[in-house]
Every structure is written in structure tokens, then in C-alpha cells.
Design an enzyme around this catalytic site. Structure first.
Site, PDB file in Angstrom:
ATOM      1  N   SER A  66       0.823  -1.211   0.000  1.00 31.04           N
ATOM      2  CA  SER A  66       0.000   0.000   0.000  1.00 31.04           C
ATOM      3  C   SER A  66       0.860   1.266   0.000  1.00 31.04           C
ATOM      4  O   SER A  66       2.041   1.244   0.362  1.00 31.04           O
ATOM      5  CB  SER A  66      -0.920   0.006   1.218  1.00 31.04           C
ATOM      6  OG  SER A  66      -1.691  -1.174   1.241  1.00 31.04           O
TER       7      SER A  66
HETATM    8  N1  SAM Z   1      -0.219  -5.503   4.349  1.00 30.14           N
HETATM    9  C1  SAM Z   1       0.368  -5.703   3.045  1.00 30.14           C
HETATM   10  C2  SAM Z   1       1.705  -5.046   2.886  1.00 30.14           C
HETATM   11  O1  SAM Z   1       2.143  -4.346   3.816  1.00 30.14           O
HETATM   12  O2  SAM Z   1       2.343  -5.250   1.851  1.00 30.14           O
HETATM   13  C3  SAM Z   1      -0.607  -5.288   1.966  1.00 30.14           C
HETATM   14  C4  SAM Z   1      -0.951  -6.431   1.154  1.00 30.14           C
HETATM   15  S1  SAM Z   1      -2.127  -6.395  -0.128  1.00 30.14           S
HETATM   16  C5  SAM Z   1      -2.825  -4.793  -0.186  1.00 30.14           C
HETATM   17  C6  SAM Z   1      -3.392  -7.444   0.556  1.00 30.14           C
HETATM   18  C7  SAM Z   1      -2.986  -8.862   0.857  1.00 30.14           C
HETATM   19  O3  SAM Z   1      -4.109  -9.534   1.421  1.00 30.14           O
HETATM   20  C8  SAM Z   1      -2.584  -9.683  -0.367  1.00 30.14           C
HETATM   21  O4  SAM Z   1      -1.295 -10.194  -0.163  1.00 30.14           O
HETATM   22  C9  SAM Z   1      -3.631 -10.804  -0.420  1.00 30.14           C
HETATM   23  O5  SAM Z   1      -3.116 -12.030  -0.897  1.00 30.14           O
HETATM   24  C10 SAM Z   1      -4.040 -10.883   1.033  1.00 30.14           C
HETATM   25  N2  SAM Z   1      -5.352 -11.498   1.305  1.00 30.14           N
HETATM   26  C11 SAM Z   1      -6.515 -11.376   0.625  1.00 30.14           C
HETATM   27  N3  SAM Z   1      -7.477 -12.095   1.215  1.00 30.14           N
HETATM   28  C12 SAM Z   1      -6.915 -12.687   2.311  1.00 30.14           C
HETATM   29  C13 SAM Z   1      -7.398 -13.550   3.335  1.00 30.14           C
HETATM   30  N4  SAM Z   1      -8.660 -13.973   3.398  1.00 30.14           N
HETATM   31  N5  SAM Z   1      -6.539 -13.948   4.287  1.00 30.14           N
HETATM   32  C14 SAM Z   1      -5.241 -13.557   4.273  1.00 30.14           C
HETATM   33  N6  SAM Z   1      -4.728 -12.746   3.329  1.00 30.14           N
HETATM   34  C15 SAM Z   1      -5.555 -12.302   2.369  1.00 30.14           C
END
Ligand code: SAM
Length: 223
Positions: A66
Site C-alpha cells: 500500500s
Molecule cells: N499488508 C500488506 C503489505 O504491507 O504489503 C498489503 C498487502 S495487499 C494490499 C493485501 C494482501 O491480502 C494480499 O497479499 C492478499 O493475498 C491478502 N489477502 C486477501 N485475502 C486474504 C485472506 N482472506 N486472508 C489472508 N490474506 C488475504
């Protein structure tokens, strides 16, 4: 200290001054963590010189790290004091978890994409972030055996807040999550008090989809 690390330190301080402090973030713990964590180590080699820009970046697997400002805004909103145990859903690059790990006692983070999970777990080991505990799986179900949590941060957008995450929050705890459609959401801050659940909107945002049992289904198309 080599020339590269001096360069990235300078870029990181500029990022904090121009994108974080100048836009109204005041929480000293959030600001300190963002001055400390080397964001350029959380992106691919090809994007390393873009790491301190005012935007999200791709991290592979169709996912993103993000924008720095939204990470600061979400971190500050949790009102952390230092001793907390925090649950993050969506480990991704690991940057948000690393920021939190500078502030709180322990961070629990769940990622549903196995490639990202393995890559980021290795990075945490290399960087010796020993107070981050990782898990591969569907974060919409929370982490029952480690609950309750003093704060929960969801870094992917869903149609509604998964009930297990509210259930696994302590009374007095805060949860932040983007809620809305596939492409555009509203950042909601939830406070769980003895007297009930109180929700406030922090404005519009745009996150990748939260996919899981209490999130979007895998096959749903963008609208
Ligand atoms: N917090 C992250 C960072 O600092 O880079 C942002 C990651 S990205 C915006 C969102 C992440 O959520 C992705 O890696 C995606 O695979 C994960 N995601 C989506 N649904 C999920 C779920 N049900 N459980 C765990 N992770 C999930």
C-alpha cells in the site's frame, strides 16, 4: 554505512516529512516506525528506487504494497501504546507488519497466497523481526488460538467486516478495514466497547480484494 543505505535513509526521511507528517499524521510511534523500517527491502529489486514514492506498488501475485500514507493513517488510527498483540490480515510484502512490529509487543499476520507467505516469512527471518508470527491461511476466520487481540488491521477490502474478527477483538480494542465494493471502499474504524460496537468512517480508499470464507469468493469478477 554504504552510499546506498545513506541514499535510502534520505529518501525515507523525505517520504515521512512530505507524505506523512505534512499530511497531518502526528502519532510519534507511527512516525518513528516509518522512519526506521527500510521500505525498499519490501519491494522487488526492479522497483527498489520507487519504494519511497507516494503510491502503492505491485509485489507480484496480482497484489500490492500500500501507499505509505494509508499505512501511516491505518497504523495511527489503531491508537497503539506499545504492549499490544495485533492481528493483521493480508501479510503481502510484510511492510505493514514490520511497521507494527516496531510499535507493539507482538504482531500476528495471516496471508492466503502461499508464494507471498513463504517469501515474506523468509524476509522477516532475514531482517530478524522476531516479534512477527506468520500464518498461511484464510484470515477472514481470524486466529482463534491466539485470540483475543488488542487490535486488528485488515489490509484487503471486503463487503463487510468478518464477524470472527470482531469476536476475536478485546473489549476496548480497535479494528480497521476497507469495506465496500471490489474496486472502491470506505476505511472503517471499529471500536469494541462494553456498551457495543461503534463504527466511524475514515474516508474512501482502494484495496485489493479480501478473499475467503467471510470475504469475496475467489471467482467473483471486478465490477
Ligand atoms: N499488508 C500488506 C503489505 O504491507 O504489503 C498489503 C498487502 S495487499 C494490499 C493485501 C494482501 O491480502 C494480499 O497479499 C492478499 O493475498 C491478502 N489477502 C486477501 N485475502 C486474504 C485472506 N482472506 N486472508 C489472508 N490474506 C488475504
Amino acid at each position: 554505512m554504504n552510499i546506498d543505505s545513506i541514499k535510502y535513509d534520505r529518501w525515507r526521511n523525505n517520504m515521512v516529512d512530505q507524505q506523512i507528517v505534512a499530511r497531518g499524521i502526528t502519532d510519534p510511534a507511527t512516525i518513528d516506525a516509518m522512519r526506521t523500517i527500510p521500505r525498499h527491502l519490501f519491494v522487488s529489486e526492479a522497483l527498489i528506487d520507487n519504494a519511497y514514492g507516494d503510491h502503492p506498488l505491485p509485489i507480484g501475485e496480482g497484489q500490492t504494497i500500500s501507499q505509505p500514507y494509508i499505512i501511516a493513517e491505518m497504523t495511527q488510527a489503531l491508537n497503539l501504546k506499545g504492549g499490544e498483540r495485533v492481528l493483521e490480515i493480508g501479510t503481502g510484502s510484510g511492510y505493514q507488519a514490520a511497521i507494527l512490529s516496531q510499535i507493539v509487543f507482538r504482531v500476528y499476520t495471516i496471508e492466503r497466497n502461499n508464494n507471498l507467505f513463504l517469501r515474506t516469512r523468509k524476509l522477516f527471518d532475514n531482517l530478524k523481526y522476531h516479534n512477527i508470527v506468520t500464518r498461511y491461511g484464510d484470515g477472514t476466520q481470524g486466529w482463534v488460538s491466539e485470540s483475543p487481540f488488542d487490535a486488528v488491521i485488515v489490509t484487503a477490502g471486503g463487503e463487510k467486516i468478518p464477524q470472527p474478527l470482531i469476536d476475536q477483538l478485546t473489549v476496548g480494542g480497535r479494528l480497521i478495514m476497507p469495506v465496500g465494493g471490489h474496486l472502491i471502499q470506505e476505511l472503517l474504524l471499529v471500536e469494541k466497547r462494553k456498551t457495543g460496537i461503534f463504527t466511524t468512517s475514515m474516508g474512501g480508499c482502494r484495496f485489493v480484494k479480501l478473499i475467503g470464507r467471510h470475504g469475496w469468493k475467489e471467482e467473483e469478477k471486478d465490477q
